[in-house]
Enzyme design. Sequence first.
Site, PDB file in Angstrom:
ATOM      1  N   ASP A 117       0.851  -1.187   0.000  1.00 26.76           N
ATOM      2  CA  ASP A 117       0.000   0.000   0.000  1.00 26.76           C
ATOM      3  C   ASP A 117       0.887   1.238   0.000  1.00 26.76           C
ATOM      4  O   ASP A 117       1.448   1.619   1.028  1.00 26.76           O
ATOM      5  CB  ASP A 117      -0.915   0.025   1.241  1.00 26.76           C
ATOM      6  CG  ASP A 117      -1.982  -1.072   1.196  1.00 26.76           C
ATOM      7  OD1 ASP A 117      -1.747  -2.117   0.534  1.00 26.76           O
ATOM      8  OD2 ASP A 117      -3.041  -0.890   1.832  1.00 26.76           O
ATOM      9  N   LYS A 133      -6.884   3.344  -3.461  1.00 27.59           N
ATOM     10  CA  LYS A 133      -7.247   3.384  -2.047  1.00 27.59           C
ATOM     11  C   LYS A 133      -7.411   4.819  -1.605  1.00 27.59           C
ATOM     12  O   LYS A 133      -6.632   5.688  -1.987  1.00 27.59           O
ATOM     13  CB  LYS A 133      -6.137   2.660  -1.245  1.00 27.59           C
ATOM     14  CG  LYS A 133      -6.314   2.681   0.258  1.00 27.59           C
ATOM     15  CD  LYS A 133      -5.218   1.833   0.917  1.00 27.59           C
ATOM     16  CE  LYS A 133      -5.183   2.048   2.426  1.00 27.59           C
ATOM     17  NZ  LYS A 133      -4.074   1.291   3.064  1.00 27.59           N
ATOM     18  N   LYS A 193     -10.199   0.313  -2.422  1.00 33.19           N
ATOM     19  CA  LYS A 193     -10.089   0.134  -0.982  1.00 33.19           C
ATOM     20  C   LYS A 193     -10.338   1.444  -0.244  1.00 33.19           C
ATOM     21  O   LYS A 193      -9.471   2.316  -0.207  1.00 33.19           O
ATOM     22  CB  LYS A 193      -8.696  -0.409  -0.617  1.00 33.19           C
ATOM     23  CG  LYS A 193      -8.493  -0.603   0.892  1.00 33.19           C
ATOM     24  CD  LYS A 193      -7.126  -1.184   1.212  1.00 33.19           C
ATOM     25  CE  LYS A 193      -6.856  -1.184   2.716  1.00 33.19           C
ATOM     26  NZ  LYS A 193      -5.491  -1.664   3.035  1.00 33.19           N
TER      27      LYS A 193
END
Lengths: 476, 321, 298
Positions: free
Chosen positions: B157, B221, B257
């Site tokens: 991430d 995300k 996400k």
Amino acid sequence: MTFEYAPAPESRSVVDIAPAYGLFIDGEFTEAADGRVFKTVSPSTEEVLSEVARAGEADVERAVAAARRAFEGWSALPGSERAKYLFRIARIIQERSRELAVLETLDNGKPIKETRDTDLPLVAAHFFYHAGWADKLEHAGYGHAPRPLGVAAQVIPWNFPLLMLAWKIAPALATGNTVVLKPAETTPLSALFFADVCRQAGLPRGVVNILPGYGDTGAALVAHPGVDKVAFTGSTGVGKEIARTVAGTRKKLTLELGGKGANIVFDDAPVDQAVEGIVSGIFFNQGQVCCAGSRLLVQESVHDEVLDALKRRIATLRLGDPLDKNTDIGAINSAEQLARITALTDQGEAEGAERWTAPCELPSSGYWFAPTVFSGVTQAHTVARDEIFGPVLSVLTFRTPDEAVAKANNTAYGLSAGIWTDKGSRILAMANKLRAGVVWSNTFNKFDPTSPFGGYKESGYGREGGRHGLEAYLDV
Amino acid sequence: MSTTPHVPAAHALTDVTGSDASLRRFLHGLPGVDAVGLEARAAALGTRSIKTTSKAYALDLAISMVDLTTLEGADTPGKVRALGAKAVHPDPTDRTTPATAAVCVYPDMVAVAKEAVAGSGVKVASVATAFPAGRASMAVKIADVREAVAAGADEVDMVIDRGAFLSGRYLKVFEEITAVKDACGDSARLKVIFETGELSTYDNIRRASYLAMLAGADFIKTSTGKVAVNATPANTLLMLQAVRDFRDRTGVQIGVKPAGGIRTAKDAVKFLVLVGETAGTDWLDPHWFRFGASSLLNDLLMQRQKLATGRYSGPDYVTVD
Amino acid sequence: MSERLSVFKTYKLYVGGKFPRSESGRVYEVTGSKDQDWLANAPLSSRKDARDAVVAARKAFGGWSGATAYNRGQVLYRVAEMLEGRRSQFTREVADAEGLSKAKAAALVDLTVDRWVWYAGWTDKIAQVLGGANPVAGPFFNLSTPEPTGVVAVLAPQESSLLGLVSVLAPVVATGNTAVVVASERSPLPALSLGEVLATSDVPGGVVNVLSGRTAEIAPTLASHMDVNAVDLTGAGAGTALATELEVAAADNLKRVLRPRTGEDFAATPGTERLTAFLETKTVWHTTGSLGASGSSY
């Protein structure tokens, strides 16, 4: 397993519908003089909800007389006292909003989501807003001591039964008039429940009278010589008849009639929001909305993209039980309306427009029509000219802003229009040139009691809501 | 497209990533976002009523989509092991409860996490690239990623350089993402964090989404969870629209996400409604949608217990980790 | 030497900025109010003249309604200037038409000039008086503004040949409408002369069109015309069968109707009623919302 929504019906038990209802005249429920009744059914199931007294000429006579008697006292009340009655009504509606929402959904067929989140909050807001005007009328720009007209005859449609009642009754009472209101024959119940709200609020008898009935009742009411004011919301055809009826009289007339609103999408529009706006523009309340965006005018360069996105979105609409909290599309209000929608769409197909129907199953009983889109439509097609008053969108194209304006204005109506573009100057220029009473830019089908609503041309005259709406009920 | 050979997606949009100017033209040519309409749509979908069987399905699906996260300065191997155990068996009293999708930790905890979830199918995700600020040299960022991947991270991430993005240096952001993607190699899926609260406008979020998707992100995300505004229904809806449209245009599916601020089962179910009615059912899968969360899991578990037993649960009946 | 023989004026219609005769070729005799002396032959307009006037008014509507309010004010003020310069002519015409003394007629002409000035000043104020922002409960900027209705057919009052005419006409055009005026049937000459004033002011052709003739003959055509948006029935007379008949005809396309009033005193200071009679209210909603993606607070 996929993410399918289990049934989530709103409980019917919050509303207690009596087997029979009378007329509401002079503070009392009463039978029709000639004893006639009619049945009101739930459009989603065809179940008979109740039997309602049908007002005739003698009842119109009684109701107008009651309103006239009540006018003297009501108009003489200090504005601050009238205000408090209206505040009481607003609060009682808020308290009973779930009950009234369920009732409206049952009688009208529209989704509970809409009655709960749109109709009822707006009904309460409308009374709340106008309550505050009752003791401030001298500041409204209609002279130092504006006077009420007298007895208002009000005839309302079936598409927003209680909301249209609020649009009519709230300003009339705030300005000191008394009313005789005729709800539509397919949706009389919420108006009769409103009579009970008036009872709870302690409203003086005769100030509000409710006369359920058909067109003949409405015709008798607007023609009654004891009436000082006529307010009508409904079809342009009936509106013209009423205008002829009141010709040569002292009666002040306001008409809120049909429309064929253009929703104009430019190539620089915020597309996802435009698609939502197109959907709510034509499928809100099954398209049974006078200001519906029933003509989509989309710039040629983005036609395919917008149409694809639109169809994808429409395919997600959930049609079915109006009481289910996840229902987006409810029932058509009546067999008669369904027949009209069906006839006009058949005509659209016969005239060569390309028909697309949302892939959804229709329930076996009740009155239903699947969301439908006609593409390849030109201004010459009937589906681009006639108000369908159903979940049917006609898609046309344009190349330039000038052409969009020309096409949008090329109608006998002039109620609403939508503009979708990211360019601020274009919004203002377009809004300036559109001949429509309400223009929504980058939004659609928004309503507010402070915002005047009403049409140009054959969409009627007069405004409802806001400071402007008071004029219809004042002697100015 | 030479910079991102591993991204078939980019073929369809190959000419836009050559320079700041061409990226700018492309990103600023994307349809604008009307904030009022977007938020209204998100709010409208939030009124969906999800009951009984559909609620049971949604709760299990949500649990299986959780990236169970601990990103604290005070993290220890013990804490991470406990988190791993919880991810594998979220509800010790009910073994039918699905495992979470992943645990999400700092790079130095990847090895511990890997061991804790070994053999379970639960992935290990690691934040990297000088998370959460992203204010470090490229060399440091890449080293951060390499360390995580070397320690066995299944997912990385990363945070974008918001400063570069906000000052219009789109090519720099693009190149950082492609470089991190290269560092991830074939073994780790890349989630690109925008820190939507810092990008501030919805137009920026749509642009960042396309920028990341063009650069080879596997997931986009919302947030780090470290700023005031994290995942919201509206910004997640917008990103779902972006991945939907990107797949239509390129054939490549990208995951989404939302992270930070999603604490209740009710909220999580609303997000699943957004997914189902926006991107479509293809995204209703832990491979394509995740929740970056920590406290959310326990609320999902309590709601799950309520559905199973008919009585409301309490915090003493789920594990505190 | 004998007295000089005067030159008579041929009174003509004023349509689309031009001065045509009636397409029917008809005229009728106009006589003085007091002594019934012949004053002039006025065109006896036909239904086709009415139709042509509507076409001219429609053609002029876009430009006139689209002009800035300041510009309309300047133009209407120019009309007052031109009228002032022709006071003696209008005094004579009004005196003849209404059977008044020179002094009384002059006073009416003065009032007429002042009325133009009053309405000229209204053009750029009416929107502020009637329009405004509406505080809707949501993230929207919502503004209501008045807009002209369109083509307005005006039946000028029968008795007050100039002051009455201007009192009903000026508010119609001040707010951006275009007009087809049917002059006082018995006393049309001041109205036809006003056409000459308008033509020499800066009023674009077609903004005002003046017809003379039989009100009962012309008015039904205008009242039923589907491209007329509104009708002022003042000249039909309050409580007359004609007024009712015209109001019924007006319903065909839902024209806005201003009913005739009994005993309207045109010398009195006008209120804003005539200004507001032929205005639509347009309400435009604009989305606003938050500046950032952190979400609106509504």
